[in-house]
Design a protein around this motif. Structure first.
Motif, mmCIF file in Angstrom:
data_model
loop_
_atom_site.group_PDB
_atom_site.id
_atom_site.type_symbol
_atom_site.label_atom_id
_atom_site.label_comp_id
_atom_site.label_asym_id
_atom_site.label_seq_id
_atom_site.Cartn_x
_atom_site.Cartn_y
_atom_site.Cartn_z
ATOM 1 N N ARG A 166 36.919 1.153 37.330
ATOM 2 C CA ARG A 166 36.260 -0.193 37.582
ATOM 3 C C ARG A 166 36.106 -0.908 36.136
ATOM 4 O O ARG A 166 36.489 -1.993 35.867
ATOM 5 C CB ARG A 166 34.889 0.249 37.972
ATOM 6 C CG ARG A 166 34.143 -1.205 38.163
ATOM 7 C CD ARG A 166 32.503 -0.868 38.687
ATOM 8 N NE ARG A 166 32.036 -0.180 37.383
ATOM 9 C CZ ARG A 166 31.056 0.851 37.670
ATOM 10 N NH1 ARG A 166 30.758 1.147 38.583
ATOM 11 N NH2 ARG A 166 30.594 1.149 36.444
ATOM 12 N N ALA B 79 39.676 -1.927 34.625
ATOM 13 C CA ALA B 79 39.862 -3.387 35.294
ATOM 14 C C ALA B 79 39.050 -4.638 34.468
ATOM 15 O O ALA B 79 39.519 -5.658 34.008
ATOM 16 C CB ALA B 79 39.814 -3.353 36.728
ATOM 17 N N GLY C 71 40.213 -5.222 31.330
ATOM 18 C CA GLY C 71 41.722 -5.912 31.092
ATOM 19 C C GLY C 71 41.462 -7.270 31.644
ATOM 20 O O GLY C 71 42.189 -8.257 30.979
ATOM 21 N N VAL C 72 40.818 -7.623 32.704
ATOM 22 C CA VAL C 72 40.651 -8.910 32.848
ATOM 23 C C VAL C 72 40.038 -9.955 31.583
ATOM 24 O O VAL C 72 40.418 -10.731 31.238
ATOM 25 C CB VAL C 72 39.960 -9.056 34.012
ATOM 26 C CG1 VAL C 72 39.341 -10.588 34.281
ATOM 27 C CG2 VAL C 72 40.253 -8.641 35.173
ATOM 28 N N ALA D 149 45.931 -0.877 35.343
ATOM 29 C CA ALA D 149 46.116 -1.920 34.419
ATOM 30 C C ALA D 149 47.239 -2.852 34.780
ATOM 31 O O ALA D 149 47.147 -4.076 34.596
ATOM 32 C CB ALA D 149 46.299 -1.163 32.966
ATOM 33 N N THR E 50 45.775 -5.158 37.354
ATOM 34 C CA THR E 50 44.931 -6.300 36.737
ATOM 35 C C THR E 50 45.765 -7.256 36.075
ATOM 36 O O THR E 50 45.371 -8.388 36.195
ATOM 37 C CB THR E 50 43.993 -5.613 35.637
ATOM 38 O OG1 THR E 50 43.277 -4.497 36.243
ATOM 39 C CG2 THR E 50 43.219 -6.496 34.828
ATOM 40 N N THR F 49 45.848 -11.004 37.542
ATOM 41 C CA THR F 49 45.211 -12.124 36.710
ATOM 42 C C THR F 49 46.284 -13.226 36.166
ATOM 43 O O THR F 49 46.035 -14.327 36.149
ATOM 44 C CB THR F 49 44.664 -11.256 35.425
ATOM 45 O OG1 THR F 49 43.617 -10.441 35.802
ATOM 46 C CG2 THR F 49 43.973 -12.333 34.498
ATOM 47 N N VAL G 204 39.011 -6.805 39.996
ATOM 48 C CA VAL G 204 39.702 -7.648 39.275
ATOM 49 C C VAL G 204 39.548 -9.009 39.883
ATOM 50 O O VAL G 204 39.604 -9.717 38.803
ATOM 51 C CB VAL G 204 41.272 -7.182 39.474
ATOM 52 C CG1 VAL G 204 42.166 -8.322 38.830
ATOM 53 C CG2 VAL G 204 41.791 -5.673 39.040
ATOM 54 N N TYR H 4 35.832 -10.064 38.655
ATOM 55 C CA TYR H 4 35.930 -10.323 37.049
ATOM 56 C C TYR H 4 36.848 -11.427 36.520
ATOM 57 O O TYR H 4 36.493 -11.753 35.470
ATOM 58 C CB TYR H 4 36.086 -8.892 36.277
ATOM 59 C CG TYR H 4 34.868 -8.062 36.627
ATOM 60 C CD1 TYR H 4 33.719 -8.670 35.391
ATOM 61 C CD2 TYR H 4 34.196 -7.837 37.594
ATOM 62 C CE1 TYR H 4 32.370 -7.992 35.497
ATOM 63 C CE2 TYR H 4 32.751 -7.438 37.672
ATOM 64 C CZ TYR H 4 31.781 -7.455 36.656
ATOM 65 O OH TYR H 4 30.671 -7.223 36.431
ATOM 66 N N ASN H 5 37.736 -12.083 37.217
ATOM 67 C CA ASN H 5 38.365 -13.286 37.006
ATOM 68 C C ASN H 5 37.651 -14.265 37.075
ATOM 69 O O ASN H 5 37.368 -15.226 36.371
ATOM 70 C CB ASN H 5 39.881 -13.219 37.683
ATOM 71 C CG ASN H 5 40.986 -12.651 37.039
ATOM 72 O OD1 ASN H 5 41.499 -13.345 36.172
ATOM 73 N ND2 ASN H 5 41.376 -11.423 37.531
#
Length: 183
Positions: free
Chosen positions: A66, A69, A72-73, A124, A127, A131, A160, A163-164
């Protein structure tokens, strides 16, 4: 430094009392700049607190995946605030400082994939694809589903996606990190 277009709500905001109390409870008594911006709209702040609270606290997905991700975002979208808040929980969930620094290279040819497990590398890559491309390679989705199962795959995709949304809100409204990240 110029004045904020939309100022943060005050740190001692008291109303709407029930919502302010719920946000503080979810954050362990803290109130962060994101909350102070969200509280310009009670319906948005209420929905956000519930939805993101569920993602942060109630998924059965491995917390390390979690937070990987989320970090990464943050990197892919240039949302330093998001990275600032999610690198410490990534470490708490079993990540290393070396992996945190490696996540800053997500999506680049120099990404040190050897520092991560196969499923972490797939997370990853998911993500990155979600994204940057929105479309996700079907072979990647099949690997994730085979490794994680339906529930955890849906949860990872939702992390993902959510959080974008978070990073876009943070960047558009120029929400900046507090001096110290919350624990």
């Amino acid at each position: 430094m110029s004045e904020r277009l939309i100022p943060y709500q005050p740190m001692d905001l008291a109303e709407p009392a029930e919502l302010v109390a719920a946000i503080r409870k979810r954050r362990g008594g803290q109130f962060i700049n994101l909350d102070r911006m969200l509280l310009h709209s009670t319906p948005i702040a209420e929905g956000w607190n519930h939805f993101v609270g569920e993602i942060r606290n109630n998924l059965s997905l491995d917390p390390k995946l979690r937070e990987l991700a989320m970090c990464g975002v943050a990197v892919l979208n240039g949302a330093e605030y998001e990275f600032f808040h999610h690198a410490p929980p990534f470490i708490k969930a079993g990540g290393t400082e070396e992996q945190v620094q490696a996540l800053r290279l997500i999506g680049q040819p120099s990404f040190p994939s050897t520092l991560f497990s196969a499923v972490e590398n797939d997370a990853a890559e998911l993500t990155f694809q979600m994204t940057r491309n929105i479309q996700v390679d079907s072979a990647l989705m099949k690997r994730l589903q085979a490794t994680l199962g339906n529930t955890h795959t849906v949860e990872l995709v939702t992390v993902v996606a959510a959080y974008n949304m978070v990073s876009r809100f943070l960047i558009a409204l120029d929400v900046n990190p507090e001096e110290h990240p919350p624990e």
